[in-house]
Write a protein that holds these residues in place. Structure first.
Motif, mmCIF file in Angstrom:
data_model
loop_
_atom_site.group_PDB
_atom_site.id
_atom_site.type_symbol
_atom_site.label_atom_id
_atom_site.label_comp_id
_atom_site.label_asym_id
_atom_site.label_seq_id
_atom_site.Cartn_x
_atom_site.Cartn_y
_atom_site.Cartn_z
ATOM 1 N N LYS A 118 -12.470 1.121 -1.273
ATOM 2 C CA LYS A 118 -11.133 1.606 -1.602
ATOM 3 C C LYS A 118 -10.073 0.576 -1.218
ATOM 4 N N THR A 119 -10.209 0.012 -0.015
ATOM 5 C CA THR A 119 -9.247 -0.985 0.453
ATOM 6 C C THR A 119 -9.335 -2.251 -0.390
ATOM 7 N N ARG A 120 -10.553 -2.671 -0.701
ATOM 8 C CA ARG A 120 -10.739 -3.873 -1.522
ATOM 9 C C ARG A 120 -10.146 -3.684 -2.913
ATOM 10 N N THR A 121 -10.335 -2.497 -3.475
ATOM 11 C CA THR A 121 -9.807 -2.216 -4.813
ATOM 12 C C THR A 121 -8.284 -2.240 -4.818
ATOM 13 N N THR A 122 -7.687 -1.607 -3.817
ATOM 14 C CA THR A 122 -6.224 -1.584 -3.719
ATOM 15 C C THR A 122 -5.670 -2.987 -3.523
ATOM 16 N N LEU A 123 -6.320 -3.758 -2.669
ATOM 17 C CA LEU A 123 -5.880 -5.128 -2.401
ATOM 18 C C LEU A 123 -5.984 -5.993 -3.650
ATOM 19 N N ALA A 124 -7.082 -5.856 -4.378
ATOM 20 C CA ALA A 124 -7.282 -6.655 -5.589
ATOM 21 C C ALA A 124 -6.320 -6.254 -6.697
ATOM 22 N N PHE A 125 -5.943 -4.974 -6.734
ATOM 23 C CA PHE A 125 -5.040 -4.476 -7.776
ATOM 24 C C PHE A 125 -3.629 -5.027 -7.609
ATOM 25 N N SER A 126 -3.148 -5.078 -6.369
ATOM 26 C CA SER A 126 -1.742 -5.434 -6.141
ATOM 27 C C SER A 126 -1.530 -6.826 -5.557
ATOM 28 N N GLY A 127 -2.595 -7.470 -5.085
ATOM 29 C CA GLY A 127 -2.422 -8.755 -4.423
ATOM 30 C C GLY A 127 -3.188 -9.884 -5.086
ATOM 31 N N ARG A 128 -2.998 -11.063 -4.545
ATOM 32 C CA ARG A 128 -3.765 -12.228 -4.976
ATOM 33 C C ARG A 128 -3.788 -13.235 -3.834
ATOM 34 N N GLN A 129 -4.668 -14.204 -3.948
ATOM 35 C CA GLN A 129 -4.777 -15.214 -2.905
ATOM 36 C C GLN A 129 -3.859 -16.404 -3.188
ATOM 37 N N MET A 130 -3.391 -17.003 -2.092
ATOM 38 C CA MET A 130 -2.491 -18.148 -2.182
ATOM 39 C C MET A 130 -2.650 -18.956 -0.902
ATOM 40 N N THR A 131 -2.575 -20.269 -1.009
ATOM 41 C CA THR A 131 -2.663 -21.087 0.200
ATOM 42 C C THR A 131 -1.360 -20.980 0.991
ATOM 43 N N GLU B 89 12.332 -3.350 2.189
ATOM 44 C CA GLU B 89 13.371 -3.822 3.101
ATOM 45 C C GLU B 89 13.028 -5.187 3.695
ATOM 46 N N GLU B 90 11.820 -5.663 3.491
ATOM 47 C CA GLU B 90 11.411 -6.940 4.070
ATOM 48 C C GLU B 90 12.120 -8.106 3.389
ATOM 49 N N ASP B 91 12.307 -9.162 4.158
ATOM 50 C CA ASP B 91 12.946 -10.383 3.666
ATOM 51 C C ASP B 91 11.873 -11.460 3.538
ATOM 52 N N ASP B 92 11.622 -11.916 2.318
ATOM 53 C CA ASP B 92 10.553 -12.896 2.121
ATOM 54 C C ASP B 92 10.834 -14.210 2.847
ATOM 55 N N LYS C 252 8.753 -17.842 -3.646
ATOM 56 C CA LYS C 252 9.940 -17.014 -3.541
ATOM 57 C C LYS C 252 9.589 -15.606 -4.001
ATOM 58 N N PHE C 253 10.098 -14.617 -3.292
ATOM 59 C CA PHE C 253 9.835 -13.207 -3.588
ATOM 60 C C PHE C 253 8.345 -12.874 -3.484
ATOM 61 N N VAL C 254 7.665 -13.539 -2.561
ATOM 62 C CA VAL C 254 6.248 -13.283 -2.304
ATOM 63 C C VAL C 254 6.101 -12.839 -0.851
ATOM 64 N N PHE C 255 5.279 -11.807 -0.629
ATOM 65 C CA PHE C 255 5.140 -11.228 0.703
ATOM 66 C C PHE C 255 3.673 -11.258 1.129
ATOM 67 N N TRP D 121 3.404 -10.083 -4.896
ATOM 68 C CA TRP D 121 4.674 -10.503 -5.490
ATOM 69 C C TRP D 121 5.638 -9.331 -5.490
ATOM 70 N N GLY D 122 6.877 -9.594 -5.113
ATOM 71 C CA GLY D 122 7.905 -8.565 -5.209
ATOM 72 C C GLY D 122 8.273 -8.370 -6.668
#
Length: 226
Positions: A129-142, A173-176, A150-153, A202-203
């Motif tokens: 479940k956690t892996r699926t949610t992470l893969a759906f909304s996130g991506r990897q970046m160095t 409310e977070e500031d990138d 910019k606008f990445v959290f 990404w925001g």
């Protein structure tokens, strides 16, 4: 209104509240179109869409700008005629709910593509479940890419001791820029490497998707069988 605020959302990820005061008189169109509406359908659609909006806002999936926009848009465009596919529902007051549905379609499609591309990269020690949610909304970046973004959290949180943990979302409310400063400090202290990959989100500027959803509505309407 949508074009103007979409531009502001893409460029700044926020819209000055004073902008909504300028556009708020558009609500008067609701009273102009009042007699054309099926009030039951309109208020049903408006209430359901408002509940969805507040749920998204509560879980930080929408910002305050998106909230104000949808509330104004739903009243200002209660009665809509499309160019190619009018139906009883869009002429009678179902516009609020239909716009949200159309706006979510491209977001979901992008998310599913993200899921297929990233699922195999997620940490194997996490639950499915956690892996699926992470893969759906996130991506990897160095780290280097993140510091130049910019606008990445970051979803991979690294504390001052170098401990790492993964979260699944971030607050609107977070500031990138504050996150970039924190990770730049970690880099200088040798707690992270430039080529180390972290999970980020990404925001997403939501208003352009609302513009797309509304454009689809006024061009294509809703399926004729509805």
């Amino acid at each position: 209104m949508l074009i103007h605020t979409s531009y502001l959302d893409i460029k700044y990820r926020e819209v000055n509240p004073k902008i909504w005061l300028i556009y708020s008189p558009l609500i008067l169109f609701f009273f102009i179109n009042f007699q054309r509406l099926n009030l039951f359908l309109f208020f049903y659609s408006y209430i359901i869409s408002s509940i969805l909006i507040f749920i998204f806002y509560y879980f930080s999936l929408l910002g305050g700008a998106d909230l104000f926009l949808l509330l104004i848009l739903n009243l200002a465009n209660a009665h809509v005629r499309s160019l190619l596919g009018d139906s009883y529902f869009i002429n009678s007051g179902m516009e609020p709910l239909i716009v949200i549905i159309y706006s979510l379609i491209p977001i979901v499609i992008v998310g599913l593509g993200n899921l297929l591309f990233n699922l195999h990269k997620t940490p194997k020690d996490l639950s499915l479940k956690t892996r699926t949610t992470l893969a759906f909304s996130g991506r990897q970046m160095t780290i280097k890419e993140f510091l130049n973004s910019k606008f990445v959290f970051p979803l991979t949180e690294i504390d001052q001791n170098g401990s790492r943990q993964v979260r699944l979302s971030f607050s609107i409310e977070e500031d990138d820029s504050e996150w970039r400063k924190r990770y730049e400090k970690l880099l200088k202290e040798g707690l992270v490497r430039e080529d180390e990959k972290i999970w980020v989100a990404w925001g997403v500027p939501v208003i352009p998707f609302i513009l797309l959803g509304y454009s689809l509505l006024i061009i294509f309407g809703f399926p004729s069988f509805i």
